[in-house]
Design an enzyme around this catalytic site. Sequence first.
Site, PDB file in Angstrom:
ATOM      1  N   HIS A  80       0.756  -1.302  -0.070  1.00  0.00           N
ATOM      2  CA  HIS A  80      -0.057   0.013   0.059  1.00  0.00           C
ATOM      3  C   HIS A  80       0.945   1.126   0.064  1.00  0.00           C
ATOM      4  CE1 HIS A  80      -2.340  -3.256   1.074  1.00  0.00           C
ATOM      5  NE2 HIS A  80      -2.552  -3.079   2.313  1.00  0.00           N
ATOM      6  N   ASP A 134      -7.285  -6.161  -2.364  1.00  0.00           N
ATOM      7  CA  ASP A 134      -7.446  -5.876  -0.907  1.00  0.00           C
ATOM      8  C   ASP A 134      -8.730  -6.809  -0.353  1.00  0.00           C
ATOM      9  OD1 ASP A 134      -5.978  -5.986   1.746  1.00  0.00           O
ATOM     10  OD2 ASP A 134      -7.226  -4.059   2.216  1.00  0.00           O
TER      11      ASP A 134
END
Length: 306
Positions: A184, A260
Amino acid sequence: MDINIATKTEGWLDWHQDPATPRFELPAGAVDAHCHVFGPAAEFPFAPERKYTPCDAGKQQLFALRDHLGFERNVIVQATCHGADNSAMVDACLASNGKARGVATVRRDISDAELQRLHESGVRGVRFNFVKRLVDFTPKEELLEIAGRIAAFGWHVVIYFEAQDLPNLWDFFTALPTIVVVDHMGRPDVGKQATGPEFALFVDFMHQHPNVWCKVTCPERLSVTGPKALDGEANPYRDVIPFARHIVEQFPDRVLWGTDWPHPNLQDHMPDDGLLVDFIPHIAPTAALQQKLLVDNPMRLYWPED
């Protein structure tokens, strides 16, 4: 109370039940390179030391989403709610007919035979988590020992941290003897400038260390001003785009993307995964960059034999 009774954490947001069909057509062979499975708890109980209790989100739901969105393969990252018991992730990999690889959580007392078993099941990396609200501290010397052992299998290390912690973790990260994949984008503060000193430090980290890769993932976690990937929004999370696009264009051979799913620990909203896929061409605007991000790079890292 039995700690393995799966009573969800208060306020837990379940995954989107009816994701849109993406407008963006993924290239053939595209890989969702960051996703998870949770349980189901009746079959794969959550870890007693977990910091949260999620909804069930098993392999059948993950594979159905994969097919709906147009991906061919998944990389399943061990969820912190399962601790170092990789059973649910391994089960999903084994059930995928070769279409999933795994990233495990392991402790220093793991045997060589167990590492070999994980490798044969499809595991190709381990994850080190430095986000204190999610995991307890593990001594860095222990993590370095694990990294040295998994390097022999050709695995890599995935690191999860927040931007303000990079200066204190820099020396440890650069001592790791493997490819290092940052989750991320190191969680930048997108309320600041993409050209500002905090994100520039992360970019410099990647420039200085060619073994460092980056997942340009989770705009739904990073965005401050949105708009959210809901209700057909065609241009979500615009404040994240300059950060992710800069990484993709600067390091096209070292970037990965993933949904995700099922989006653990979100507090504000649960994104539509179809609209998340439509975010991709905003950060990888050409077919060549999309091919590297979604196919060439994850295949090179997780399926080099193919």
